[in-house]
Motif scaffolding. Structure first.
Motif, PDB file in Angstrom:
ATOM      1  N   LYS A  44      -6.580 -11.171  -9.762  1.00  0.00           N
ATOM      2  CA  LYS A  44      -7.570 -12.073  -9.201  1.00  0.00           C
ATOM      3  C   LYS A  44      -6.975 -13.483  -9.239  1.00  0.00           C
ATOM      4  O   LYS A  44      -6.186 -13.804 -10.123  1.00  0.00           O
ATOM      5  CB  LYS A  44      -8.876 -12.017 -10.005  1.00  0.00           C
ATOM      6  CG  LYS A  44      -9.598 -10.671  -9.950  1.00  0.00           C
ATOM      7  CD  LYS A  44     -10.005 -10.322  -8.543  1.00  0.00           C
ATOM      8  CE  LYS A  44     -10.741  -8.997  -8.496  1.00  0.00           C
ATOM      9  NZ  LYS A  44     -12.086  -9.005  -9.009  1.00  0.00           N
ATOM     10  N   GLN A  47     -10.612 -16.126 -11.201  1.00  0.00           N
ATOM     11  CA  GLN A  47     -11.401 -15.759 -12.369  1.00  0.00           C
ATOM     12  C   GLN A  47     -10.796 -16.378 -13.637  1.00  0.00           C
ATOM     13  O   GLN A  47      -9.892 -15.807 -14.251  1.00  0.00           O
ATOM     14  CB  GLN A  47     -11.485 -14.222 -12.486  1.00  0.00           C
ATOM     15  CG  GLN A  47     -12.248 -13.602 -11.340  1.00  0.00           C
ATOM     16  CD  GLN A  47     -12.322 -12.082 -11.391  1.00  0.00           C
ATOM     17  OE1 GLN A  47     -12.764 -11.468 -10.422  1.00  0.00           O
ATOM     18  NE2 GLN A  47     -11.894 -11.465 -12.483  1.00  0.00           N
ATOM     19  N   SER A  87     -11.850  -7.573  -5.184  1.00  0.00           N
ATOM     20  CA  SER A  87     -12.397  -6.294  -5.652  1.00  0.00           C
ATOM     21  C   SER A  87     -12.349  -5.183  -4.610  1.00  0.00           C
ATOM     22  O   SER A  87     -11.897  -4.080  -4.890  1.00  0.00           O
ATOM     23  CB  SER A  87     -13.827  -6.495  -6.134  1.00  0.00           C
ATOM     24  OG  SER A  87     -13.835  -7.395  -7.221  1.00  0.00           O
ATOM     25  N   ARG A  90      -8.623  -3.487  -3.672  1.00  0.00           N
ATOM     26  CA  ARG A  90      -7.659  -3.018  -4.656  1.00  0.00           C
ATOM     27  C   ARG A  90      -7.060  -1.655  -4.345  1.00  0.00           C
ATOM     28  O   ARG A  90      -5.827  -1.492  -4.375  1.00  0.00           O
ATOM     29  CB  ARG A  90      -8.286  -3.061  -6.056  1.00  0.00           C
ATOM     30  CG  ARG A  90      -8.546  -4.496  -6.509  1.00  0.00           C
ATOM     31  CD  ARG A  90      -9.295  -4.592  -7.820  1.00  0.00           C
ATOM     32  NE  ARG A  90     -10.672  -4.130  -7.708  1.00  0.00           N
ATOM     33  CZ  ARG A  90     -11.627  -4.434  -8.595  1.00  0.00           C
ATOM     34  NH1 ARG A  90     -11.349  -5.176  -9.652  1.00  0.00           N
ATOM     35  NH2 ARG A  90     -12.859  -3.981  -8.422  1.00  0.00           N
ATOM     36  N   ALA A 104      -6.534  -6.437 -12.497  1.00  0.00           N
ATOM     37  CA  ALA A 104      -7.512  -7.367 -11.952  1.00  0.00           C
ATOM     38  C   ALA A 104      -8.946  -6.995 -12.331  1.00  0.00           C
ATOM     39  O   ALA A 104      -9.726  -6.605 -11.464  1.00  0.00           O
ATOM     40  CB  ALA A 104      -7.365  -7.438 -10.431  1.00  0.00           C
ATOM     41  N   THR A 105      -9.260  -7.074 -13.619  1.00  0.00           N
ATOM     42  CA  THR A 105     -10.597  -6.695 -14.127  1.00  0.00           C
ATOM     43  C   THR A 105     -11.058  -5.415 -13.428  1.00  0.00           C
ATOM     44  O   THR A 105     -12.187  -5.308 -12.975  1.00  0.00           O
ATOM     45  CB  THR A 105     -11.640  -7.827 -13.940  1.00  0.00           C
ATOM     46  OG1 THR A 105     -11.755  -8.202 -12.559  1.00  0.00           O
ATOM     47  CG2 THR A 105     -11.279  -9.046 -14.766  1.00  0.00           C
ATOM     48  N   SER A 107     -12.065  -1.771 -13.281  1.00  0.00           N
ATOM     49  CA  SER A 107     -12.639  -0.698 -14.094  1.00  0.00           C
ATOM     50  C   SER A 107     -12.154   0.671 -13.645  1.00  0.00           C
ATOM     51  O   SER A 107     -12.089   0.968 -12.448  1.00  0.00           O
ATOM     52  CB  SER A 107     -14.161  -0.723 -14.007  1.00  0.00           C
ATOM     53  OG  SER A 107     -14.662  -1.921 -14.527  1.00  0.00           O
ATOM     54  N   GLY A 154     -17.583  -3.923  -3.272  1.00  0.00           N
ATOM     55  CA  GLY A 154     -16.548  -3.046  -3.812  1.00  0.00           C
ATOM     56  C   GLY A 154     -16.416  -3.085  -5.317  1.00  0.00           C
ATOM     57  O   GLY A 154     -15.488  -2.507  -5.868  1.00  0.00           O
ATOM     58  N   SER A 157     -20.029  -3.628 -10.440  1.00  0.00           N
ATOM     59  CA  SER A 157     -21.186  -4.466 -10.772  1.00  0.00           C
ATOM     60  C   SER A 157     -22.274  -4.339  -9.713  1.00  0.00           C
ATOM     61  O   SER A 157     -23.456  -4.151 -10.042  1.00  0.00           O
ATOM     62  CB  SER A 157     -20.763  -5.929 -10.870  1.00  0.00           C
ATOM     63  OG  SER A 157     -19.520  -6.069 -11.505  1.00  0.00           O
ATOM     64  N   THR A 193     -21.835  -9.461 -13.080  1.00  0.00           N
ATOM     65  CA  THR A 193     -20.544  -8.772 -13.178  1.00  0.00           C
ATOM     66  C   THR A 193     -20.174  -8.709 -14.666  1.00  0.00           C
ATOM     67  O   THR A 193     -21.038  -8.926 -15.535  1.00  0.00           O
ATOM     68  CB  THR A 193     -19.432  -9.427 -12.328  1.00  0.00           C
ATOM     69  OG1 THR A 193     -18.281  -8.559 -12.381  1.00  0.00           O
ATOM     70  CG2 THR A 193     -19.025 -10.809 -12.830  1.00  0.00           C
ATOM     71  N   ASP A 194     -18.896  -8.449 -14.950  1.00  0.00           N
ATOM     72  CA  ASP A 194     -18.462  -8.304 -16.345  1.00  0.00           C
ATOM     73  C   ASP A 194     -18.668  -9.597 -17.136  1.00  0.00           C
ATOM     74  O   ASP A 194     -18.436 -10.696 -16.620  1.00  0.00           O
ATOM     75  CB  ASP A 194     -16.983  -7.937 -16.383  1.00  0.00           C
ATOM     76  CG  ASP A 194     -16.699  -6.680 -15.579  1.00  0.00           C
ATOM     77  OD1 ASP A 194     -17.646  -5.916 -15.295  1.00  0.00           O
ATOM     78  OD2 ASP A 194     -15.531  -6.468 -15.214  1.00  0.00           O
ATOM     79  N   TYR A 223     -11.139  -1.576 -18.445  1.00  0.00           N
ATOM     80  CA  TYR A 223     -10.141  -2.152 -17.545  1.00  0.00           C
ATOM     81  C   TYR A 223      -8.847  -1.348 -17.593  1.00  0.00           C
ATOM     82  O   TYR A 223      -8.241  -1.172 -18.646  1.00  0.00           O
ATOM     83  CB  TYR A 223      -9.810  -3.592 -17.944  1.00  0.00           C
ATOM     84  CG  TYR A 223     -10.902  -4.603 -17.681  1.00  0.00           C
ATOM     85  CD1 TYR A 223     -12.087  -4.256 -17.031  1.00  0.00           C
ATOM     86  CD2 TYR A 223     -10.742  -5.921 -18.083  1.00  0.00           C
ATOM     87  CE1 TYR A 223     -13.078  -5.201 -16.783  1.00  0.00           C
ATOM     88  CE2 TYR A 223     -11.724  -6.870 -17.837  1.00  0.00           C
ATOM     89  CZ  TYR A 223     -12.891  -6.508 -17.200  1.00  0.00           C
ATOM     90  OH  TYR A 223     -13.853  -7.446 -16.962  1.00  0.00           O
TER      91      TYR A 223
HETATM   92  N1  GLU Z   1     -14.820  -4.505 -13.556  1.00  0.00           N
HETATM   93  C1  GLU Z   1     -15.640  -4.389 -12.396  1.00  0.00           C
HETATM   94  C2  GLU Z   1     -14.922  -3.690 -11.249  1.00  0.00           C
HETATM   95  O1  GLU Z   1     -13.835  -3.276 -11.400  1.00  0.00           O
HETATM   96  C3  GLU Z   1     -16.193  -5.716 -11.923  1.00  0.00           C
HETATM   97  C4  GLU Z   1     -15.188  -6.821 -11.842  1.00  0.00           C
HETATM   98  C5  GLU Z   1     -14.415  -6.872 -10.549  1.00  0.00           C
HETATM   99  O2  GLU Z   1     -15.001  -6.670  -9.469  1.00  0.00           O
HETATM  100  O3  GLU Z   1     -13.223  -7.140 -10.608  1.00  0.00           O
HETATM  101  O4  GLU Z   1     -15.452  -3.508 -10.202  1.00  0.00           O
END
Ligand code: GLU
Length: 278
Positions: A44, A47, A87, A90, A104-105, A107, A154, A157, A193-194, A223
């Motif tokens: 990201k 963030q 998001s 990815r 990138a955060t 999940s 996407g 959250s 979100t997270d 993550y």
């Molecule tokens: N961790 C969550 C996800 O992967 C929300 C954060 C994000 O969108 O990067 O969707």
């Protein structure tokens, strides 16, 4: 004359092909699995504390994890190409080879595992809400009725809040920073979100004292590092790197340096034990 021109065109084409071939071996387009030098890593850009681009500098927990992993794969910091990975993009960035990995955060979910593979988790976060500091009416997902909520296309959250609060008034943007701006201006009432991401925004100078994290996490976000589906060898190497990053103290250092300033404390389950690769 005509023949000569054709010859020149052919020569130029050959030269271009040769250059292209050299270029690709140098830059290591798919250096990921072959242990070459260059790596393209999706993060990201907006963030704070996780993945943030400021001028030509990249900072955050995800950036530090990515650098550590890259190093143990034989890639120096200077040979990493950072690619913005919103998001919703990815899986596509990974499956089309535009990046070698995404940190990138991101999940780990069964739905995403249909398209990509994951190493990890390397961190566990939880979904929460960010509201204006003077708002005491929103205390959790059950209090969102009649409120304008924002999240990102996407993301888990957006998906989870729709499941939890079926009639929620949800606006989906492309990035969380767009949601934060809308929250601060009063266009929306809450951002979900997270908690890691929310803490980073709340601590930014421009929002300090204006926004607050509700602090009642209602999901578990594991993550992972997204890689090409089925690349078990790569998954194994990354998993080993994550384990070493945790055991040698680098993980804690990265947490303190990146999430500490926002006052964020990792919740239960951290540091996690990465799953085995299959
Ligand atoms: N961790 C969550 C996800 O992967 C929300 C954060 C994000 O969108 O990067 O969707």
């Amino acid at each position: 004359m005509k023949a000569r021109r054709l010859g020149a065109v052919a020569a130029a084409a050959t030269l271009a092909l040769t250059l292209a071939a050299c270029g690709s071996s140098d830059s290591g387009g798919n250096a990921g699995s072959s242990g070459g030098k260059g790596l393209k890593i999706g993060i990201k850009f907006d963030q704070p504390g996780l993945g943030l681009k400021k001028g030509t500098e990249f900072t955050g927990m995800d950036v530090d994890v990515a650098k550590y992993v890259a190093k143990s794969l034989g890639t120096a910091e200077g040979d990493i190409t950072w690619v913005q990975a919103p998001s919703a993009q990815r899986e596509t960035l990974i499956s089309t080879g535009q990046v070698d990995m995404v940190v990138a955060t991101y999940s780990i979910t069964d739905a995403r595992k249909e398209k990509v593979s994951f190493a990890g988790p390397y961190f566990i976060a939880g979904q929460d809400l960010l509201v204006r500091a003077d708002d005491s009416s929103i205390t959790g997902p059950d209090t969102l009725k009649g409120k304008k909520l924002c999240s990102v296309t996407g993301s888990t959250s957006a998906q989870k809040v729709k499941e939890k609060v079926p009639d929620v008034n949800l606006q989906e943007f492309g990035t969380y920073s767009e949601c934060v701006a809308a929250l601060a201006s009063g266009a929306i009432d809450a951002l979900t979100t997270d908690d890691t991401i929310l803490a980073g925004y709340a601590a930014q100078d421009q929002y300090k004292g204006k926004l607050k994290v509700v602090g009642q996490p209602f999901s578990t976000e594991n993550y992972g590092i997204g890689i090409k589906k089925g690349d078990t060898a790569m998954c194994q190497k990354i998993t080993d790197a994550i384990k070493t990053m945790i055991s040698d103290g680098s993980w804690q250092k990265a947490v303190d340096a990146n999430l500490g300033p926002a006052g964020y404390k990792p919740g239960a389950g951290n540091p996690p034990t990465p799953a085995s690769c299959s």
